[in-house]
Structures are given as structure tokens and as C-alpha cells.
Design an enzyme around this catalytic site. Structure first.
Site, PDB file in Angstrom:
ATOM      1  N   ASN A 299      18.310  15.856  40.827  1.00  0.00           N
ATOM      2  CA  ASN A 299      17.350  16.263  41.864  1.00  0.00           C
ATOM      3  C   ASN A 299      17.687  15.490  43.139  1.00  0.00           C
ATOM      4  OD1 ASN A 299      15.161  16.868  43.448  1.00  0.00           O
ATOM      5  ND2 ASN A 299      13.647  15.856  42.146  1.00  0.00           N
TER       6      ASN A 299
ATOM      7  N   LYS B 143      16.428  15.820  45.992  1.00  0.00           N
ATOM      8  CA  LYS B 143      15.251  15.656  46.866  1.00  0.00           C
ATOM      9  C   LYS B 143      15.633  16.023  48.313  1.00  0.00           C
ATOM     10  CE  LYS B 143      13.371  12.524  43.518  1.00  0.00           C
ATOM     11  NZ  LYS B 143      12.502  11.405  43.204  1.00  0.00           N
TER      12      LYS B 143
ATOM     13  N   HIS C 183       6.744  18.797  40.281  1.00  0.00           N
ATOM     14  CA  HIS C 183       7.271  17.435  40.392  1.00  0.00           C
ATOM     15  C   HIS C 183       6.160  16.524  40.933  1.00  0.00           C
ATOM     16  CE1 HIS C 183       9.538  14.026  41.897  1.00  0.00           C
ATOM     17  NE2 HIS C 183      10.482  14.372  41.026  1.00  0.00           N
TER      18      HIS C 183
ATOM     19  N   GLU D  52       6.123  14.356  43.135  1.00  0.00           N
ATOM     20  CA  GLU D  52       6.043  14.287  44.608  1.00  0.00           C
ATOM     21  C   GLU D  52       5.322  15.512  45.169  1.00  0.00           C
ATOM     22  OE1 GLU D  52      10.207  13.442  45.136  1.00  0.00           O
ATOM     23  OE2 GLU D  52       9.849  11.486  44.207  1.00  0.00           O
TER      24      GLU D  52
ATOM     25  N   GLU E  52       7.986  12.766  33.205  1.00  0.00           N
ATOM     26  CA  GLU E  52       8.340  11.830  34.281  1.00  0.00           C
ATOM     27  C   GLU E  52       7.116  11.001  34.656  1.00  0.00           C
ATOM     28  OE1 GLU E  52      11.935  13.116  36.692  1.00  0.00           O
ATOM     29  OE2 GLU E  52      10.218  14.082  37.602  1.00  0.00           O
TER      30      GLU E  52
ATOM     31  N   GLY F 146      11.657   6.652  41.137  1.00  0.00           N
ATOM     32  CA  GLY F 146      12.159   6.019  42.352  1.00  0.00           C
ATOM     33  C   GLY F 146      11.791   4.546  42.479  1.00  0.00           C
TER      34      GLY F 146
ATOM     35  N   SER G   3      13.839   6.842  37.310  1.00  0.00           N
ATOM     36  CA  SER G   3      14.751   5.707  37.501  1.00  0.00           C
ATOM     37  C   SER G   3      15.880   5.654  36.466  1.00  0.00           C
ATOM     38  CB  SER G   3      13.979   4.386  37.505  1.00  0.00           C
ATOM     39  OG  SER G   3      13.098   4.341  38.604  1.00  0.00           O
TER      40      SER G   3
HETATM   41  P1  PGA Z   1      14.423   8.897  40.219  1.00  0.00           P
HETATM   42  O1  PGA Z   1      13.713  10.318  40.402  1.00  0.00           O
HETATM   43  O2  PGA Z   1      15.533   9.086  39.227  1.00  0.00           O
HETATM   44  O3  PGA Z   1      14.902   8.537  41.587  1.00  0.00           O
HETATM   45  O4  PGA Z   1      13.367   7.968  39.706  1.00  0.00           O
HETATM   46  C1  PGA Z   1      13.489  11.147  39.302  1.00  0.00           C
HETATM   47  C2  PGA Z   1      12.803  12.391  39.759  1.00  0.00           C
HETATM   48  O5  PGA Z   1      12.049  12.337  40.726  1.00  0.00           O
HETATM   49  O6  PGA Z   1      12.983  13.461  39.176  1.00  0.00           O
END
Ligand code: PGA
Length: 259
Positions: free
Chosen positions: A10, A12, A95, A97, A167, A173, A213
Site C-alpha cells: 500500500n 498510500k 483502511h 486511515e 490491521e 506506521g 509496521s
Molecule cells: P505500515 O502500514 O506497514 O506502514 O504500518 C500498513 C497499512 O497501512 O496498511
């Protein structure tokens, strides 16, 4: 579907059209086509169209990071699943976010899942608890609510194309990745909820990913958890070498297929 590991990158809101194209070339050299792993890239909407013309679909599938659930109409700034049909194979839906920054509700995720399915796009439904919910011991309740919320209109036939990504919000993140034991418990909770909703076969067949992460160093720990079928990788997917290493961890040693 569970015979293949699924590794999703992803990106983003990173990489412009030019950077995305260069990055795709780099990844193409690093990642081999193998039968036991499906590699999916989720670039921004802006770059999807051009990448879809460059990508070798045997090597990489494409995902959209979000979509709007209506097929067309007066929805300024949105892009529909109908418009994405044929461009992407997968859609990331719900997601954290989207849920926490853009206030998407379970009803939104439900509508988006339906829109994806009716347009032949496979939804990846993201679920997971916040740090506060975790501290209150509410992880299983959140899993339960977000699964029911997202899948309420999905039939067992629809479910065959749905992937669930666990997640935990606090792990995304932050570098504060979940302990494999906790992921294992969450995956058990997910499959038991799916069993409750769709029966035992569906609970065994539904694909479940972990995200939060993940790095090349931690990937193997998650991939070896019983019931985990792959990874949703954010930050670490922006480093071609590191992402390549994560994909390698997903291989069971199958032969490299010819490009
Ligand atoms: P990350 O993000 O690996 O940077 O923690 C995972 C995600 O948002 O799918």
C-alpha cells in the site's frame, strides 16, 4: 484462494506518476513471478491508469486504495468501482486511515464492498482496534463489529472474493508491530466470526492478512502464523529491496516461473 500467499504493498499518498513508473521497473527486476505468491501493488489513484498499462499482470496485480460506492453521478472528487473495473484486481476497503482521518463508517465500507464485488473487483476489508480499544480489552468486539458492519450485505458466494486484513490501528506506521501471538488470537476471532456468519467452510477458506509496521525482518514471523495468508505492507513497500525481501519470505521455495 488460500493456496497462495498474498503480499499487498500500500503506497498510500506517495510517488508521483514518474516515480511510480521508475519504482515499478525496479520492482520488476527484483521480484520473480512464482506460483505460490500473489503480489499486489496499491498506488495512488493518479498513477493507477499508467501503471496498469505498464505492469505485467502475471507479476503484479493492482489494487485501488479506496473507491466510491455509487457507479456514476454527481459525486465531485470521487472515482467509482465501475470506472476502476478492468484497471484493478483488488480494492482496499475500510483502511484505518479512511476510517479515522476521513470518518468512514461501517455502512460506507459495506457499500464499497458491494460496489467492488458487483464490478468484479476483489475487496480487501481492513479491520482492527485502536490503542484505546485494545487497552479496554475490546479487540474481539471491534473485530466482530467491523466484520458484521462491512459484510452485512455480502452473500457466501460474495465472500469467496473477499480478503480480510487485520490491521491494529496502533500498529500502523508506528513501528510498534503486533506480537505474533496477538495476531494469532485476532485471526482466530476473525475466522470464528466468519464461521458464525457463513459456516465452517467459509471460515476455513477466507483469506486473512496481517498489516501494521511489517518489515523484511518481521514478515516471516507473521507469515508462519497458522491462518495468516499474507501481509498488507505500507511503509516498507516503498523500498523496492525491502519489499522484495518480504515477498521472498512468502515463497515456499517454488520454482521461478518464466517471465
Ligand atoms: P505500515 O502500514 O506497514 O506502514 O504500518 C500498513 C497499512 O497501512 O496498511
Amino acid at each position: 484462494m488460500r493456496d497462495k500467499k498474498l503480499i499487498v504493498g500500500n503506497w498510500k499518498m506517495n510517488l508521483n506518476t514518474h516515480e511510480a513508473s521508475l519504482y515499478l521497473h525496479k520492482l520488476s527486476d527484483i521480484i520473480d513471478v512464482r506460483r505460490d505468491v500473489e503480489v499486489v501493488l496499491a498506488p495512488t489513484l493518479l498513477t493507477l491508469q499508467s501503471l496498469s498499462l505498464q505492469v505485467d499482470r502475471r507479476q503484479f496485480k493492482l489494487a485501488v486504495q479506496n473507491l466510491y460506492w455509487r457507479d456514476h453521478g454527481a459525486f465531485t472528487g470521487e472515482v467509482s468501482a465501475t470506472q476502476l473495473r478492468g484497471v484493478v484486481d483488488y480494492a482496499i476497503i475500510g483502511h484505518s486511515e479512511r476510517r479515522h482521518i476521513f470518518h468512514e463508517t461501517d455502512k460506507d465500507t459495506r457499500n464499497k464492498i458491494q460496489a467492488a464485488i458487483r464490478n468484479n473487483i476483489r475487496p480487501i476489508l481492513c479491520i482492527g482496534e485502536t490503542a484505546g480499544e485494545r487497552a479496554m480489552g475490546e479487540t474481539n468486539d471491534i473485530i466482530h463489529d467491523q466484520l458484521i458492519g462491512g459484510l452485512a450485505n455480502a452473500t457466501s458466494e460474495d465472500l469467496k472474493d473477499v480478503t480480510i486484513a487485520y490491521e491494529p490501528v496502533w500498529a500502523i506506521g508506528t513501528g510498534d508491530n503486533a506480537l505474533p501471538d496477538d495476531v494469532k488470537k485476532a485471526v482466530v476471532a476473525i475466522r470464528s466470526q466468519i464461521k458464525h456468519l457463513y459456516g465452517v467452510n467459509a471460515s476455513k477458506e477466507v483469506r486473512v492478512l496481517y498489516g501494521g509496521s511489517v518489515t523484511a525482518d518481521s514478515a516471516a514471523d507473521y507469515l508462519s502464523i497458522d491462518g495468516v495468508d499474507g501481509l498488507l505492507v505500507g511503509g516498507a513497500s516503498l523500498d523496492a529491496y525491502g519489499f522484495g525481501e518480504i515477498v521472498k519470505k512468502a515463497h515456499k521455495g517454488s520454482a521461478v516461473a518464466k517471465k
